[in-house]
Design an enzyme around this catalytic site. Structure first.
Site, PDB file in Angstrom:
ATOM      1  CB  SER A  29      -4.287  -9.201  -3.275  1.00 12.19           C
ATOM      2  OG  SER A  29      -3.462  -9.702  -2.269  1.00 12.19           O
ATOM      3  CG  ASN A  30      -4.816  -5.797   1.718  1.00 14.21           C
ATOM      4  OD1 ASN A  30      -5.647  -5.243   1.015  1.00 14.21           O
ATOM      5  ND2 ASN A  30      -4.972  -5.976   3.008  1.00 14.21           N
ATOM      6  NE  ARG A  31       2.093  -1.911  -3.240  1.00 16.88           N
ATOM      7  CZ  ARG A  31       2.809  -0.796  -3.287  1.00 16.88           C
ATOM      8  NH1 ARG A  31       2.237   0.375  -3.243  1.00 16.88           N
ATOM      9  NH2 ARG A  31       4.130  -0.871  -3.363  1.00 16.88           N
TER      10      ARG A  31
END
Ligand code: C5P
Length: 221
Positions: A29-31
């Site tokens: 995922s992305n932050r």
């Protein structure tokens, strides 16, 4: 009687990260906490707009009066956004969309070890669609606002990104400053240059952005 800034406007917002499955229990995922996108959805609602929020996984409650569609992956987000874009006057693309998905995701949970010892997986990546660029390229599509979280050279990268995606307004911020925080410093980039907003609580920065959008739309009308 003062009509609200975005009365009668239909606003589509994406927020949060996307999560790309490795297997049924693991994702890449992305932050992104989703705070900025949710604050913008709330501010647009306060301004009288009708809001659809397409959200990746976050821990945030749905803002009052906002219609939320929950998604997981970028490709799911893409399908929902493209499905709604023709019904929107404004598209605000805040989501931290993952640039890649995993092309060899496993149907079953990958085992950490086998008889030969630890087995780290070989993950293959394939590009995700650029949702914002596709919406910006639609004929008779909504007026588009993009975001760019950069760690350096913010002004240079953000203005270039605005031009590359062919959108009228792009909001830049410094990733290390805004990430997980309740405050942010927005820089607004348009065809005339840039405007620096001060460090503000995200909800207030969101209201300023809604003002900036409404001003530009009324200039155009
Ligand atoms: O391409 P980049 O991620 O640098 O640009 C950021 C902007 O583009 C954000 O507004 C983000 O929501 C949007 N974006 C998108 N789809 C992607 C990647 C980014 O809509 N696959």
């Amino acid at each position: 009687f003062q009509p609200k800034l975005l009365s009668g406007k239909r606003v589509l917002v994406t927020a949060g990260p996307t999560a790309e499955r490795v297997d049924p229990v693991r994702v890449i995922s992305n932050r992104s906490s989703g705070k900025t996108g949710y604050a913008i959805a709330r501010a647009a609602r306060e301004a009288g707009a009708d809001i659809t929020l397409i959200s990746g996984p976050t821990a945030l409650p749905c803002p009052y009066g906002v219609k939320r569609i929950n998604v997981e992956s970028a490709r799911e987000m893409h399908a929902h956004v493209l499905g709604q874009a023709h019904n929107a006057d404004i598209f605000i693309s805040v989501a931290a969309v993952a640039d890649w998905h995993i092309s060899n995701a496993s149907e079953q949970k990958l085992k950490k070890t086998d008889k030969n010892g630890p087995q780290p997986p070989h993950i293959a990546f394939a590009p995700n669609p650029d949702i914002l660029a596709e919406v910006a390229a639609l004929k008779d599509g909504p007026w588009c606002v993009g975001f760019a979280a950069e760690t350096e050279n913010l002004h240079e990268y953000a203005q270039a990104k605005r031009q590359r995606k062919n959108i009228p307004l792009l909001v830049g911020n410094l990733a290390q400053e805004a990430m997980d925080a309740d405050t942010t410093t927005f820089v607004l980039f348009d065809q005339n240059g840039h405007q620096d907003l001060p460090l503000l609580p995200k909800q207030q920065a969101a209201r300023e952005l809604i003002h900036a959008i409404a001003n530009r739309l009324s200039d155009r009308a």
